[in-house]
Design an enzyme around this catalytic site. Structure first.
Site, PDB file in Angstrom:
ATOM      1  N   GLU A 267      12.001 -14.483 -22.431  1.00  0.00           N
ATOM      2  CA  GLU A 267      11.108 -13.864 -22.907  1.00  0.00           C
ATOM      3  C   GLU A 267      11.826 -11.679 -22.351  1.00  0.00           C
ATOM      4  O   GLU A 267      10.821 -11.314 -22.800  1.00  0.00           O
ATOM      5  CB  GLU A 267       9.898 -14.244 -21.437  1.00  0.00           C
ATOM      6  CG  GLU A 267      10.179 -13.599 -19.596  1.00  0.00           C
ATOM      7  CD  GLU A 267       8.680 -13.863 -19.046  1.00  0.00           C
ATOM      8  OE1 GLU A 267       7.953 -13.069 -19.446  1.00  0.00           O
ATOM      9  OE2 GLU A 267       9.011 -13.765 -18.225  1.00  0.00           O
TER      10      GLU A 267
ATOM     11  N   HIS B  68      19.784 -37.687 -25.608  1.00  0.00           N
ATOM     12  CA  HIS B  68      19.191 -38.457 -26.700  1.00  0.00           C
ATOM     13  C   HIS B  68      18.013 -37.525 -27.627  1.00  0.00           C
ATOM     14  O   HIS B  68      17.019 -38.025 -28.864  1.00  0.00           O
ATOM     15  CB  HIS B  68      17.433 -39.049 -25.737  1.00  0.00           C
ATOM     16  CG  HIS B  68      17.612 -40.115 -25.131  1.00  0.00           C
ATOM     17  ND1 HIS B  68      18.281 -41.234 -25.266  1.00  0.00           N
ATOM     18  CD2 HIS B  68      17.619 -40.142 -23.197  1.00  0.00           C
ATOM     19  CE1 HIS B  68      18.259 -42.032 -23.823  1.00  0.00           C
ATOM     20  NE2 HIS B  68      18.122 -40.928 -23.134  1.00  0.00           N
TER      21      HIS B  68
ATOM     22  N   LYS C 252       1.018  -8.318 -18.449  1.00  0.00           N
ATOM     23  CA  LYS C 252       1.091  -8.787 -17.235  1.00  0.00           C
ATOM     24  C   LYS C 252      -0.107  -9.925 -17.556  1.00  0.00           C
ATOM     25  O   LYS C 252      -0.211 -10.508 -16.400  1.00  0.00           O
ATOM     26  CB  LYS C 252       1.306  -7.385 -16.704  1.00  0.00           C
ATOM     27  CG  LYS C 252       1.790  -8.177 -15.478  1.00  0.00           C
ATOM     28  CD  LYS C 252       3.163  -8.370 -14.764  1.00  0.00           C
ATOM     29  CE  LYS C 252       3.390  -8.826 -13.576  1.00  0.00           C
ATOM     30  NZ  LYS C 252       4.486  -9.566 -13.724  1.00  0.00           N
TER      31      LYS C 252
ATOM     32  N   ASN D 156       0.643   0.491   6.202  1.00  0.00           N
ATOM     33  CA  ASN D 156       1.215  -0.022   5.866  1.00  0.00           C
ATOM     34  C   ASN D 156       1.508  -1.840   6.092  1.00  0.00           C
ATOM     35  O   ASN D 156       1.987  -1.732   7.144  1.00  0.00           O
ATOM     36  CB  ASN D 156       2.305   0.201   4.888  1.00  0.00           C
ATOM     37  CG  ASN D 156       1.912   0.215   3.941  1.00  0.00           C
ATOM     38  OD1 ASN D 156       0.684   1.082   3.583  1.00  0.00           O
ATOM     39  ND2 ASN D 156       2.578   1.285   2.938  1.00  0.00           N
ATOM     40  N   GLY D 157       1.660  -3.105   6.171  1.00  0.00           N
ATOM     41  CA  GLY D 157       2.175  -4.330   6.821  1.00  0.00           C
ATOM     42  C   GLY D 157       1.115  -4.909   7.354  1.00  0.00           C
ATOM     43  O   GLY D 157       0.529  -4.615   6.566  1.00  0.00           O
TER      44      GLY D 157
ATOM     45  N   CYS E 231       0.884  -1.483   0.033  1.00  0.00           N
ATOM     46  CA  CYS E 231       0.150  -0.205   0.356  1.00  0.00           C
ATOM     47  C   CYS E 231       1.108   1.287  -0.262  1.00  0.00           C
ATOM     48  O   CYS E 231       1.889   1.027   0.043  1.00  0.00           O
ATOM     49  CB  CYS E 231      -1.170  -0.304   1.298  1.00  0.00           C
ATOM     50  SG  CYS E 231      -1.244  -1.120   1.139  1.00  0.00           S
TER      51      CYS E 231
ATOM     52  N   LYS F 165      12.599 -17.614 -17.998  1.00  0.00           N
ATOM     53  CA  LYS F 165      13.022 -16.403 -17.684  1.00  0.00           C
ATOM     54  C   LYS F 165      14.229 -15.562 -19.383  1.00  0.00           C
ATOM     55  O   LYS F 165      13.780 -14.466 -20.106  1.00  0.00           O
ATOM     56  CB  LYS F 165      13.805 -15.740 -17.214  1.00  0.00           C
ATOM     57  CG  LYS F 165      12.708 -15.548 -15.678  1.00  0.00           C
ATOM     58  CD  LYS F 165      12.094 -14.368 -15.429  1.00  0.00           C
ATOM     59  CE  LYS F 165      10.800 -14.645 -15.876  1.00  0.00           C
ATOM     60  NZ  LYS F 165       9.730 -14.997 -15.367  1.00  0.00           N
TER      61      LYS F 165
HETATM   62  O1  M6R Z   1      -0.674 -13.909 -13.522  1.00  0.00           O
HETATM   63  P1  M6R Z   1      -0.271 -15.786 -13.831  1.00  0.00           P
HETATM   64  O2  M6R Z   1       0.556 -15.833 -13.069  1.00  0.00           O
HETATM   65  O3  M6R Z   1      -1.798 -16.437 -14.174  1.00  0.00           O
HETATM   66  O4  M6R Z   1       0.249 -15.883 -14.788  1.00  0.00           O
HETATM   67  C1  M6R Z   1       0.509 -16.908 -16.089  1.00  0.00           C
HETATM   68  C2  M6R Z   1       1.889 -16.568 -16.385  1.00  0.00           C
HETATM   69  O5  M6R Z   1       1.606 -15.564 -18.204  1.00  0.00           O
HETATM   70  C3  M6R Z   1       2.989 -15.611 -16.658  1.00  0.00           C
HETATM   71  O6  M6R Z   1       3.627 -16.796 -15.787  1.00  0.00           O
HETATM   72  C4  M6R Z   1       4.168 -15.194 -17.991  1.00  0.00           C
HETATM   73  O7  M6R Z   1       4.370 -16.358 -17.925  1.00  0.00           O
HETATM   74  C5  M6R Z   1       5.655 -14.311 -17.071  1.00  0.00           C
HETATM   75  N1  M6R Z   1       5.178 -13.461 -18.227  1.00  0.00           N
HETATM   76  C6  M6R Z   1       6.670 -14.960 -16.973  1.00  0.00           C
HETATM   77  O8  M6R Z   1       7.391 -14.386 -16.637  1.00  0.00           O
END
Ligand code: M6R
Length: 614
Positions: free
Chosen positions: A494, A510, A609, A104-105, A2, A491
């Site tokens: 992306e 394999h 996001k 906050n907390g 917050c 990571k």
């Molecule tokens: O909000 P969510 O955890 O459901 O989101 C799932 C994925 O879209 C999310 O983890 C995505 O893979 C991220 N960009 C990974 O860093």
């Protein structure tokens, strides 16, 4: 998470509070509110104005309020205890409405305190943990008639974390402030005194600030600020000059949100564990399932997407090892189209940072129709995943801004570990003593992450430089290491747009080993575990083909240098908890590679996001 802002001086408080709250809005926007002093005939009163939703709504409401008030406190909320609603919005007030607070907390002992205060006749208006503070201060004020002294007494009763600011209609122009484990900064400006949970809120007014330490208190007046310790003895804290620009200030001085969020991870571990062990017993009371129902569970599915799915891979290892319940991890987008075997004794665990991922929600609905119990793990209070599940654990990552999930992954793994411990205990596979010991060790991972953050930066940068010109990279490991490798590869791809794939190290021979030519980066998780030697053998096969080998290894493992070109160490940790510690260097590695390749680490291309489409 917050935001707090407070002002006492000679200018219109409402304008200063609104502009501060807007700057803090990235920290949470479930609701916002202010308490403003108003002088009237016969004395001062407090106007408390709150709105659900963003600060803009509160601003419209305040447009009709006159600007005479020169003292007030404000808050923007990210719900933890109590759903986002008007009654749960801050400020909270005492029974007589003459004391208002923003906080906050998390107050761990709020349930006991609430019962105790209600027993003495206090009336509670909200579901929050915060409100106990308002009533505790009210009681103490009746004795002391001194707001700061009353706040000190209240803090002595509270267990937990707080940054708090309080005003009292009987002490016009005074703001009392305290802090424990939740940031508070205080500063003097040309027109008065300011308090905030983050410098960003007041940076236009003051750049010379006191960063309040745990156990320190302050009384702000228009002309002055006094500081005391917990006994009321005056102190003179150091003043810090802030020369960040606004952009840096929003990121807490970090160059990007991703790095800021990576550095928050020790706190996430601690906060996610707060209140989870009461009188030596695991305490997950939001579970929504009785112990009898839990005992009947004979199959677990973890459904999730992306990083959350990888947290599920870690959970599978723990649930099967500790609770001896078969556990499958499925991409939510696949689960609902696959006609999985679901009975009333199936537990579906839906993991989602945002709590609104469309694939995960669709899978939850489908699982419930088929008769499963659904348990949500999410970072967002009141989100659809929370609302549509039978029970929920909230990770305490707080708002995550960078698109690449980092701290929310750590919160998910910690929460899933708690769930695995609980299932094991209920099934009688772990004793209470074993659960307590594991819980303690889980808490130790906060310090282990900190050690990685404090000591491994240079090694991570060197390793990143070795990857930056590659066309592709392989992440490998065995056991827990294989699960962690998946998150490392995600990571990297992306945020750096460098193709990366994760493979169980034993599977390399394999097929994927054909990819390796001189200089090809192979990034391995080879910490000390029962499969360490096997992993090292697999790495030797890569080394023999000229791979450039980067290893996340256990501190003290010097032998690994024989095959590794770069070694990043983590502290020695039980294999079950290795994911929490070993993921951190992989997050940092991905970020370094991305920056070296000129990428925007906070907002990678093509991503969002929250993914609210199927
Ligand atoms: O909000 P969510 O955890 O459901 O989101 C799932 C994925 O879209 C999310 O983890 C995505 O893979 C991220 N960009 C990974 O860093």
């Amino acid at each position: 998470m917050c935001g707090i802002v407070g002002y006492t001086g000679t200018k219109a408080a409402k304008d200063i509070l609104i502009s501060g709250l807007k700057r803090l809005e990235y920290r949470g926007y479930d609701s916002a509110g202010v308490a403003l002093e108003r002088a009237q005939e016969g004395g001062t009163t407090l106007d408390v104005i709150r709105r659900v939703g963003k600060v803009a709504g509160l601003e419209s409401e305040l447009a009709g309020v006159d600007a005479a008030s020169t003292c007030g406190i404000g808050h923007t909320r990210w719900a933890t205890h109590g759903r986002p609603s008007m009654v749960n919005a801050h400020p909270h007030v005492s029974c007589d409405g003459r004391i208002a607070i923003v906080h906050n907390g998390i107050i761990e002992n709020f349930a006991e305190l609430r019962t105790e205060l209600e027993g003495r006749g206090h009336r509670f208006a909200s579901e929050t943990d915060t409100e106990v503070f308002a009533h505790l201060i009210e009681e103490a004020y009746a004795q002391t008639h001194d707001l700061l002294a009353a706040l000190r007494e209240a803090c002595a009763r509270v267990v937990g974390a707080y940054g708090i600011a309080a005003v009292c209609a009987d002490e016009p122009g005074v703001i009392a402030v305290a802090r424990k484990d939740s940031p508070i900064i205080i500063g003097r400006g040309e027109h008065g005194s300011y308090v905030a949970s983050d410098i960003i809120a007041v940076i236009d007014a003051t750049r010379d600030v006191v960063v309040l330490e745990d156990g320190q208190f302050a009384r702000l007046t228009p002309a002055d600020i006094e500081y005391t310790d917990a006994q009321g003895v005056p102190i003179e804290p150091a003043v810090t000059h802030i020369d960040w620009d606004i952009d840096m200030a929003e990121k807490g001085g970090y160059p990007d949100f991703m790095l800021k969020e990576i550095y928050e991870q020790p706190r996430v571990v601690r906060d996610t564990l707060v209140g989870r062990m009461t009188a030596g017993e695991l305490d997950i009371d939001e579970l929504g399932l009785s112990m009898e129902e839990l005992n009947l569970i004979d199959r677990v599915y973890v459904i999730a997407c992306g990083t959350s799915y990888h947290a599920g891979l870690i959970a599978k290892n723990l649930i099967e090892a500790w609770a001896r319940i078969p556990c499958e991890v499925e991409a939510a987008s696949e689960f609902r189209y696959r006609n999985p075997i679901i009975t009333p004794s199936t537990l579906v665990v839906a993991v989602s940072q945002s709590g609104e991922t469309a694939d995960t929600l669709a899978a939850i609905r489908d699982a419930r129709i088929k008769g499963a119990k659904v348990f949500g793990i999410t970072n967002v209070v009141g989100s659809p995943v929370a609302r549509e599940s039978d029970g929920v654990i909230y990770t305490k990552a707080n708002k995550e801004i960078a698109v690449a999930s980092t701290k929310s992954f750590i919160g998910q793994v910690v929460s899933l570990t708690l769930l695995a411990l609980l299932l094991a205990q209920v099934k009688g596979k772990l004793t209470t003593g074993q659960v307590r010991m594991l819980f303690r060790e889980l808490g130790d991972t906060a310090e282990q992450i900190q050690w990685v953050l404090d000591t491994q930066g240079e090694h991570i940068r060197d390793a990143a430089a070795a990857c930056v010109d590659a066309h592709s990279a392989l992440f490998v490991g065995r056991g827990m290491g294989a699960a962690i490798a998946n998150e490392g590869a995600l990571k990297l791809k992306e945020i750096s747009y460098l193709h990366a794939e994760a493979y169980a190290a034993g599977e390399m021979k394999h097929g994927p080993i054909a990819l390796i030519d001189p200089g090809f980066p192979v990034i391995a998780v080879a910490t000390k575990s029962p499969v360490y030697d096997k992993t090292v053998s697999n790495l030797k096969e890569c080394e023999a083909r000229g791979a450039r080998i980067i290893v996340v290894a256990t501190e003290g493992d010097d032998d690994i240098r024989e095959i590794a070109d770069h070694v990043i160490y983590i502290p020695r940790v039980r294999d079950a908890f290795c994911a929490i510690t070993a993921t951190v260097p992989l997050q940092l590695l991905a970020r370094e590679v991305a920056l070296m390749r000129g990428c925007d680490v906070d907002q990678p291309r093509n991503l969002a996001k929250s993914v609210t489409v199927e």
